[in-house]
Every structure is written in structure tokens, then in C-alpha cells.
Design an enzyme around this catalytic site. Structure first.
Site, PDB file in Angstrom:
ATOM      1  CB  CYS A 238      32.385  46.683  37.808  1.00 39.13           C
ATOM      2  SG  CYS A 238      33.794  47.709  38.202  1.00 39.13           S
ATOM      3  CB  ALA A 239      34.386  42.992  40.836  1.00 34.08           C
TER       4      ALA A 239
END
Lengths: 403, 89
Positions: free
Chosen positions: A338-339
Site C-alpha cells: 500500500c505504501a
């Protein structure tokens, strides 16, 4: 670098040094063999009344039992889903909506998977409140912190079994005891840990467990939510009432059968693999710490997944390290998919109090069933040179030596 | 961040060059779409972005700080946020 084409008889050997089992696990050939007839033959719909349907239904129910056995959920009902994200969504929203007359408060750890976090944020938009449980610098949730966070209107607690980004194994049994004492349903996202750590849902009083097929060396596109009998959920996917009405849609039988076999293999062999993992993991970690300056372990050294090494590097970006390792035939990750999409600091590393310059330097190695000792050697040889080269061209590289 | 002296006049005070609707979407998508939109804008132009992700205020503040763009205004009506972002570089 890798085994390459010389080992074509053993198809499971990766062409590179593959240390991103947390990102994607290959299909166990034994699972593939069992799945094949379900992909190629005439297989009925488990809901059909003809004999092929009855056979399909039998295979489906057998898989359910195998999956439940893996988590010690002898009487838990298993709801098959499209994966762990759907199972996590179903746990959070399914319980919260069903129990809203009793309360609209959830307690969730700050380092949960984004499929838990975003399901909670969606509920926040509709009047629910969420307490995000703080973790310590190793990523551990303190059962006492949980005890104080539970209110009279709390309808669900969710804390993962182990964090796939920093490898920390949570005290699930103690957390379950607190939830049982306060009579609040307890959900455990087991994706990162089940098979590598023990979980005994029935005995410990864990009400809901999320599993992913792929993380057990089964196929992708299938997961499960194991639910304690009597616990009611509001379905999130509506239709013909499959999966006891909780998850409609004709079951993905080949994948479900695959997940069942994968769970069975994991139950029989998982514990036996752990010593091997720990040996490789510790050699990798020790080697990295010895050979590279300005590197430190993230997460816990004591409460750690046996197949997981995660580190933070000063002065260089984890992304650059992963790309450079890739050029040398080594597959690793920065820890958080996600990051990596937003390039924002990972919520997990922020929650354990990493400095912002450390967060950017996160690199994660996850071992698996087919990891060879030679792959660890390869990383220990290449990684120090990669770091040295990147630090030499990094504007803040000179600071590393002062650590 | 520039805060207008008269909050009522804020929506009219800034000319909006681009509009982005992220309602119903969650992290990471509002940030990803904002990044893509800002990439296509000229320096000095202003983006209006709508989001109802409870995390988006913190996310956008962190994003402008990291990327060096300017958050001109954040307003909230119910669960909906409205962000005005000026492309600085």
C-alpha cells in the site's frame, strides 16, 4: 545467481533468489495436482441437485473441514471468500452492522492490514467510532491496553496474529482471553502467521479468523473467514445464498479445493518447517547486521515470525535497494504494498515509532517452503555491495558511517 | 498553509483549474489520484479535491508537505472534505 534452467525437473525452484513469499507464494505442486481435475474435468456446481453437484458439494465440505482444522476451529464455520481482503471486510462490516443495536464501537490495532483499516474508516463515515490500539516499539499490542480500550458499546476487537511487514507475532491467546472476559467477539487476521505460528481458535476463544489461500502455498483468489458457531454476520455480497447465506456467488471450487489441500499440508508439515526457517532467518539477519552499518531490525527479535526478516537502513531508500537487488536476481520487498503505491510512510512503521528517514529505508525478506541456503548466501554477498553503492551516490550517504 | 481571513469568501477567492472527485474512495487511492492530477497541472494551478475518507485530512497534509505543494484550504461538511491544493513545483 539463481538455479536457472539446470533444475528444470524441479519446477518449484525459482529462477531467481526469491525472498518475497509474503508478497506472493508459489503454488505447492501437490496442491496443483489435486486442483487439476477440477479445472479440466466435468465438475458440477455444488448447489446443483444432480450427482456431479453432489460430488462437488462433498469436495467443498471436505475443504471446509481441512481449513477449520488448521486453526483449531473444530466447530468453526468456514465461509469461503475471494481472498483475505474480502474475509477481513466481512468480519468487520458483517459484525458491526449486525451488532449495531448493541453498540457502534470497534477496537482495532494500529498496525492492521489496510483491508481492516479501510473497512473501519468506512464505518466511521456512518457513525461508528474506532479505537486504534497503540503498539509498542516492537509492534506488540499489550493485553492491558486492550482491556482499557474495550467499552460497553464495543462490538468487535480485531488484532492480527502476526504483522507481515515487521514480522511481529501478537499475543493472540492473551488478547483473546481479555475479549472473552469482556464478552466481545475477537477477530484475528491470520494471513501473515497461520501455519508458521500456533493458533488454537476453539481453545483460545478466538471467534473469527481470516485466512488466505495463497499464503498457505495454495492458489490466489481464495480465502476464508472462519466463524464461531452462533456468531451472526450481515452478508456483504448478496445473491443466491451460498456459504450459508453469508457469501453469495457460486463457489470457486478449484481454488477452494486447492486451499483445502494447502491447509492440510500446512497442518501436517508447517511445524516441521519452522526450525529450518529460524536457522535461515537468523543467519540472514545476523549476516546483514554484521556486514552492513546503519541497519537495524524492525519489529521484535523475540516475538518474531520464523520466516521473516525486516530491516531499516539509514540514508537510502528501501525502494532503491529492492530495485538494485532485483537487478542482481534477488527478489525482496519494502514490506508494504500500500505504501509503495502512495510513497507515503507506512502506517505500521509509523506506529512503532520509526523515524521518517528510517521508514523510507525499509527492506523486507520473507522465506518460504522452497528457500535454499544458497539464497541466503546470495543476499549476504550482494546486499552489502548494494548498500555501499547506493550510499555512495546518496546525498546523505556520508552520515551512515557515524552510526 | 494560507488561511483566508474571511472563511466565507474562500471558495470564491481562488480560481479552480481542476476538479477531482474521490468520494467513496479510500487510502491509497485519493493520494494516487491527486498525485496524477497535480502531475498534469501547470505550476500555480489549483486543484479542488473532494474526499470522504476519514484519513484524508492527515494524508493530504502529509502529502503536500512531502511533495512541496501548497494546501490552500481544507473545509469539512458532514463527512465530506474539500481540499484546495496549489501546485508549487
Amino acid at each position: 545467481m539463481g538455479a536457472g534452467g539446470s533444475d528444470e525437473n524441479i519446477s518449484i525452484l525459482s529462477p531467481q533468489v526469491y525472498l518475497d513469499y509474503g508478497g506472493f507464494g508459489p503454488l505447492d505442486p501437490r496442491v496443483h495436482a489435486v486442483m487439476r481435475p477440477y479445472l479440466e474435468g466435468w465438475v458440477g456446481n455444488p448447489s446443483a441437485i444432480h450427482s456431479l453437484g453432489a460430488e462437488a458439494k462433498e469436495s467443498l465440505e471436505a475443504s471446509r473441514k481441512k481449513v477449520a482444522r488448521l486453526i483449531g476451529g473444530l466447530s468453526h464455520g468456514v465461509v469461503f471468500t475471494s481472498g483475505a481482503t474480502e474475509a477481513n471486510n466481512l468480519a468487520v462490516r458483517g459484525i458491526a452492522v449486525r451488532a449495531q443495536d448493541r453498540g457502534r464501537h470497534l477496537v482495532v490495532s494500529a498496525i492492521e492490514h489496510i483491508s481492516i483499516i479501510n473497512a473501519c474508516r468506512d464505518l466511521m463515515k456512518h457513525g461508528w467510532s474506532v479505537t486504534w490500539l497503540a503498539v509498542d516499539s516492537e509492534g506488540l499490542v499489550d493485553p492491558e491496553t486492550l482491556r482499557h480500550a474495550i467499552r460497553s458499546d464495543t462490538v468487535l476487537v480485531s488484532v492480527m496474529a502476526a504483522n507481515p511487514e515487521i514480522g511481529t507475532v501478537e499475543p493472540t491467546r492473551a488478547l483473546a482471553a481479555v475479549c472473552r472476559e469482556r464478552q466481545v467477539p475477537f477477530h484475528v487476521d491470520g494471513v501473515g502467521g497461520i501455519g508458521r505460528i500456533q493458533l488454537d481458535a476453539e481453545a483460545w476463544g478466538v471467534d473469527l479468523v481470516t485466512l488466505s489461500g495463497n499464503d498457505l502455498y495454495g492458489p490466489p483468489g481464495v480465502g476464508a473467514l472462519c466463524v464461531r458457531p452462533g456468531l451472526k454476520l450481515v452478508p456483504q455480497i448478496l445473491g443466491g445464498g451460498q456459504e450459508d447465506g453469508v457469501r453469495s456467488g457460486a463457489e470457486n471450487l478449484p481454488a477452494i479445493v486447492g486451499m483445502g489441500v494447502a491447509a492440510e499440508i500446512m497442518r501436517r508439515e508447517g511445524a516441521g518447517e519452522i526450525q529450518h526457517f529460524i536457522q535461515l532467518r537468523d543467519r540472514l539477519l545476523r549476516g546483514l547486521l554484521e556486514r552492513v552499518q546503519g541497519v537495524r531490525l524492525t519489529g521484535s527479535s523475540q516475538h518474531r515470525l520464523p520466516h521473516h526478516v525486516s530491516v531499516c537502513l539509514r540514508d537510502i531508500k528501501g525502494e532503491s535497494v529492492v530495485l538494485d537487488l532485483d537487478l542482481h536476481g534477488i527478489v525482496a520487498s519494502t514490506g508494504s504494498a500500500c505504501a509503495s503505491k502512495t510513497r507515503e510512510p507506512s502506517h505500521v512503521l509509523r506506529a512503532i515509532g520509526c523515524l521518517s528517514e528510517e521508514i523510507e529505508g525499509s527492506v523486507c525478506f520473507t522465506l518460504g517452503r522452497w528457500t535454499r541456503s544458497s539464497e541466503i548466501d546470495a543476499v549476504l554477498e550482494v546486499f552489502p555491495r548494494t548498500v555501499e553503492r547506493l550510499r555512495a551516490i546518496s546525498p546523505s550517504g556520508s552520515k551512515a558511517s557515524s552510526l | 498553509m494560507t488561511v483566508s481571513a474571511d472563511p466565507d469568501s474562500e471558495p470564491q477567492a481562488v480560481a479552480i483549474d481542476r476538479y477531482l472527485d474521490c468520494l467513496g474512495l479510500f487510502c491509497p487511492i485519493p493520494i494516487v489520484k491527486t498525485r496524477e492530477a497535480v502531475k498534469q497541472m501547470a505550476v500555480g494551478e489549483v486543484l479542488e479535491m473532494l474526499s470522504d475518507d476519514p484519513a484524508s485530512e492527515a494524508d493530504m497534509k502529509s502529502w503536500v508537505q512531502r511533495t512541496g505543494n501548497e494546501l490552500l484550504d481544507v473545509s469539512k461538511a458532514g463527512v465530506k472534505y474539500r481540499f484546495l491544493i496549489r501546485k508549487v513545483r
